[in-house]
Design a protein around this motif. Structure first.
Motif, PDB file in Angstrom:
ATOM      1  N   UNK A   1      42.156  56.496  42.977  1.00  0.00           N
ATOM      2  CA  UNK A   1      43.031  56.535  41.813  1.00  0.00           C
ATOM      3  C   UNK A   1      43.605  55.158  41.512  1.00  0.00           C
ATOM      4  N   UNK A   2      44.007  54.445  42.579  1.00  0.00           N
ATOM      5  CA  UNK A   2      44.546  53.099  42.391  1.00  0.00           C
ATOM      6  C   UNK A   2      43.467  52.166  41.853  1.00  0.00           C
ATOM      7  N   UNK A   3      42.260  52.279  42.432  1.00  0.00           N
ATOM      8  CA  UNK A   3      41.162  51.436  41.970  1.00  0.00           C
ATOM      9  C   UNK A   3      40.831  51.664  40.516  1.00  0.00           C
ATOM     10  N   UNK A   4      40.812  52.940  40.095  1.00  0.00           N
ATOM     11  CA  UNK A   4      40.522  53.257  38.698  1.00  0.00           C
ATOM     12  C   UNK A   4      41.614  52.726  37.781  1.00  0.00           C
TER      13      UNK A   4
ATOM     14  N   UNK B   1      43.455  50.124  38.268  1.00  0.00           N
ATOM     15  CA  UNK B   1      43.356  48.671  38.187  1.00  0.00           C
ATOM     16  C   UNK B   1      42.015  48.214  37.620  1.00  0.00           C
ATOM     17  N   UNK B   2      41.156  49.174  37.258  1.00  0.00           N
ATOM     18  CA  UNK B   2      39.861  48.799  36.706  1.00  0.00           C
ATOM     19  C   UNK B   2      38.872  48.314  37.743  1.00  0.00           C
TER      20      UNK B   2
END
Length: 285
Positions: A266-269, A271-272
């Motif tokens: 979720x964090x990766x998504x 932050x792109x």
């Protein structure tokens, strides 16, 4: 009061030397384990003098089963009725162990003396008994090393203000810590009296100038290593075994297990930068 600018050790130089020294600490740990040596390291000094940071760097690569930090809370009512050194004795190392005291029995000569948490007679008794206690440890074969982290009044105040404004480090401050700012000279006199009675030839106080934390850490570690007669210990050769063929085990279906939510994805998504996952076979644990 404004703190004078401190000439700090270059970060790259510091990190390279710290890593080298930590490698030596691992060697020292192995020698202590192999020889059954007992090592006690006492960290004392004013509040915000850098004791905790130094301890963290000492223990970073050491085994937590062998090298343990001792940071005792306020004594209970029962402990207050015991011989003063009693609650510290139970934390002393057995053969092959290291104990690092983040503050120690010297509380009685410092904060307890200045803040009135002990009586004058209890303080005088401590100053009489402490050298005897430490000589008993040394006579029994314990390696005792004592470090006093010295920080200037301006730098201490700067660190206090930094902690006060940082919610991640706010827990490091207590009313007693802040009161030490107004009792600087009282603590100085208490420290001088403590040194006069406990800086004995068998267990000298080693003073670490700590306005520059980087220099203080590597200075302290380098000195500790120089005082322990450790040698390289031959390690048994290890080799990776061959993994045996499967006997038909089938992993339990993932749908029957409760997994933690994939917060990282979720964090990766957000932050792109999507998290790249390796695909696991169902038969892997």
């Amino acid at each position: 009061m404004s703190a004078a600018k401190i000439d700090k050790l270059d970060r790259k130089v510091y990190e390279a030397e710290l890593l080298r020294l930590q490698g030596e600490l691992v060697k020292m740990q192995e020698w202590i384990r192999a020889t059954g040596t007992r090592l006690v390291v006492v960290f004392e000094g004013r509040d915000a003098a850098g004791k905790g940071g130094a301890i963290k760097r000492v223990t970073e690569y050491l085994s937590p089963r062998q090298a343990q930090i001792v940071a005792l809370p306020t004594p209970t009512e029962r402990q207050k009725s015991q011989w003063y050194f009693q609650r510290y004795v139970e934390h002393l190392p057995a053969a092959g162990e290291i104990r690092l005291f983040d503050r120690s029995w010297y509380n009685r000569a410092g904060v307890e003396r200045v803040m009135g948490y002990c009586t004058p007679e209890e303080h005088r008794r401590f100053l009489r008994q402490c050298p005897i206690f430490e000589r008993m440890l040394i006579e029994d074969g314990v390696l005792l090393r004592k470090y006093w982290f010295s920080v200037s009044d301006a730098e201490q105040e700067r660190r206090f203000r930094s902690r006060l404004e940082d919610p991640m480090r706010r827990w490091k401050l207590s009313p007693t810590d802040l009161e030490s700012l107004t009792r600087w000279e009282d603590y100085s006199r208490a420290k001088d009296e403590m040194f006069a009675h406990t800086d004995i030839s068998e267990a000298r106080w080693n003073v670490v100038e700590s306005d520059d934390k980087r220099s203080a850490r590597i200075n302290m570690i380098a000195h500790l290593l120089s005082t322990v007669p450790y040698e390289d210990v031959e390690q048994p050769e290890l080799s990776m075994p061959e993994r045996p063929e499967s006997t038909g085990y089938q992993r339990t279906a993932r749908s029957l297990q409760q997994e933690v939510p994939d917060h990282a994805a979720a964090v990766g998504a957000r932050e792109g930068k999507p998290v790249q996952r390796r695909r696991f076979r169902e038969d892997m644990g």
